[in-house]
Design a protein around this motif. Sequence first.
Motif, short mmCIF file in Angstrom:
data_model
loop_
_atom_site.label_atom_id
_atom_site.label_comp_id
_atom_site.label_asym_id
_atom_site.label_seq_id
_atom_site.Cartn_x
_atom_site.Cartn_y
_atom_site.Cartn_z
N ASN A 283 0.83 -1.21 0.00
CA ASN A 283 0.00 0.00 0.00
C ASN A 283 0.87 1.26 0.00
OD1 ASN A 283 -2.38 -1.52 0.05
ND2 ASN A 283 -2.44 -1.52 2.30
N PRO A 284 0.34 2.34 -0.56
CA PRO A 284 1.06 3.63 -0.51
C PRO A 284 1.29 4.04 0.93
CG PRO A 284 -0.76 3.71 -2.09
CD PRO A 284 -0.92 2.43 -1.32
N LYS A 285 2.41 4.69 1.16
CA LYS A 285 2.77 5.18 2.49
C LYS A 285 2.91 6.70 2.46
CE LYS A 285 3.16 0.89 3.78
NZ LYS A 285 2.05 0.25 4.50
N PRO A 286 2.89 7.35 3.61
CA PRO A 286 3.16 8.79 3.64
C PRO A 286 4.54 9.09 3.06
CG PRO A 286 2.24 8.04 5.72
CD PRO A 286 2.55 6.81 4.94
N ALA B 23 12.29 3.13 1.24
CA ALA B 23 10.95 3.53 0.80
C ALA B 23 10.71 3.12 -0.65
CB ALA B 23 10.78 5.03 0.98
N TRP B 24 10.24 1.91 -0.84
CA TRP B 24 9.98 1.39 -2.18
C TRP B 24 8.57 1.70 -2.67
CZ3 TRP B 24 5.95 -2.09 -2.70
CH2 TRP B 24 5.48 -2.70 -1.53
N ASN B 25 7.68 2.08 -1.76
CA ASN B 25 6.25 2.18 -2.08
C ASN B 25 5.94 3.25 -3.12
OD1 ASN B 25 6.82 1.40 0.84
ND2 ASN B 25 4.80 0.49 0.50
N ARG B 26 6.67 4.37 -3.06
CA ARG B 26 6.43 5.43 -4.04
C ARG B 26 6.76 4.95 -5.45
NH1 ARG B 26 9.48 10.96 -2.94
NH2 ARG B 26 7.82 11.24 -1.39
N LEU B 27 7.82 4.18 -5.59
CA LEU B 27 8.20 3.62 -6.89
C LEU B 27 7.12 2.68 -7.41
CD1 LEU B 27 10.41 2.97 -9.07
CD2 LEU B 27 11.23 1.20 -7.50
N TYR B 28 6.50 1.93 -6.53
CA TYR B 28 5.53 0.90 -6.89
C TYR B 28 4.15 1.48 -7.19
CZ TYR B 28 3.80 -3.99 -6.46
OH TYR B 28 3.28 -5.24 -6.67
N TYR B 29 3.72 2.45 -6.37
CA TYR B 29 2.36 2.98 -6.48
C TYR B 29 2.30 4.36 -7.15
CZ TYR B 29 1.24 -0.77 -3.21
OH TYR B 29 1.09 -1.99 -2.61
N LEU B 30 3.47 4.98 -7.36
CA LEU B 30 3.58 6.28 -8.02
C LEU B 30 2.86 7.40 -7.27
CD1 LEU B 30 3.09 5.13 -11.74
CD2 LEU B 30 5.22 5.38 -10.44
N ARG B 31 2.71 7.23 -5.98
CA ARG B 31 2.11 8.29 -5.16
C ARG B 31 2.39 8.00 -3.69
NH1 ARG B 31 -2.82 6.97 -2.67
NH2 ARG B 31 -3.68 4.92 -3.25
N ASP B 32 2.23 9.04 -2.88
CA ASP B 32 2.31 8.89 -1.43
C ASP B 32 0.91 8.89 -0.85
OD1 ASP B 32 5.11 8.96 -1.47
OD2 ASP B 32 5.16 11.15 -1.28
N ALA B 33 0.77 8.26 0.30
CA ALA B 33 -0.50 8.30 1.02
C ALA B 33 -0.61 9.62 1.79
CB ALA B 33 -0.60 7.12 1.98
N ASP B 34 -1.81 10.04 2.04
CA ASP B 34 -2.05 11.25 2.82
C ASP B 34 -1.82 10.95 4.30
OD1 ASP B 34 -2.90 13.59 3.96
OD2 ASP B 34 -4.97 13.47 3.24
#
Length: 312
Positions: free
Chosen positions: A15-18, A55-66
């Motif tokens: 899941n996207p992360k902050p 922090a791999w999540n931004r690469l995977y989901y192309l966005r950050d979580a709020d």
Amino acid sequence: MTVPQRHVVFIPGKNPKPAPAVHRDLIWRCIAAAALQSAGTHECKALQENFHLAAWNRLYYLRDADIAADLPWVERLLQRRPEDASPPDIRSRLHTLRIRLLYTLGDLMPMLTQWVGDAEIRATLEETRRYFRNADGISDRIRGVIKNATRPLLESGHEVLLVGHSLGSVIAFDTLWEISRRERWPWRVNLLTLGSPLGMHYVQRRLLSRHQHGVLRYPDNIRHWINIATAGDLTAVDRRLHNDFRAMLKFGLVEDIVDHTRGVYSRFRTANGPNPHRCYGYFFNPLVASIITGWLRGGSFAAQPSLLDGNR
């Protein structure tokens, strides 16, 4: 000459992360608060600079979580005492058993998951499928993030504790196998897995090492491995990893693999109720916080009876 230091590299779950800096600081607040409340430890601030986020999540989901979605619930968590967590009531336990059965069926017979009504199960299995498919080399690039966070520390002679939560534990295992068996890195690390799905047959059949046999099926660069699963965490459907990876002990690849699965509770909850899988609850757990801060201060990471129940 560089003075050896100790560093923790955390690999988040799905899941996207902050934003990474914000996420890292929020996680460290959970660790520091648990260490302070449970052990009266005040010197955690000095340790924070040695806590790193891969922090791999931004690469995977192309966005950050709020961050606004998490922050109020983390603030509520930090107002609690970590040792106040209590076992779930009988209705919660029955619900957990039912969902765990569905997870197990989905693990043994993946074709059945399309008829499983629980959205959390379907989402978890789909995220693991996406990682294993490695479309456009995305999973290779994710492991590159882990390597880039870890290699400079090891090259400088520092010691590293790799912490993988949820899908992050799978990424950690794949990365450790790749850098030891394919790339021949000469260093060893300690490994802490939290809420890990590595016990699932579905996952084991899709690891990078799945076509290898014998000793080559496993990484050879882990000193000690501790695995922790909180009560009610459905992603850790097979809570114990010692039995799944005991061949590593037989081959002399790791000094010990210790599961801590009894009496470990999470205090994290949202508007939807308790959520024992979220990383904030894990890091606010006094056991997890004491393992991380104790190791950063120079303590042993090897299994200690005072901390671990010795589920092997």
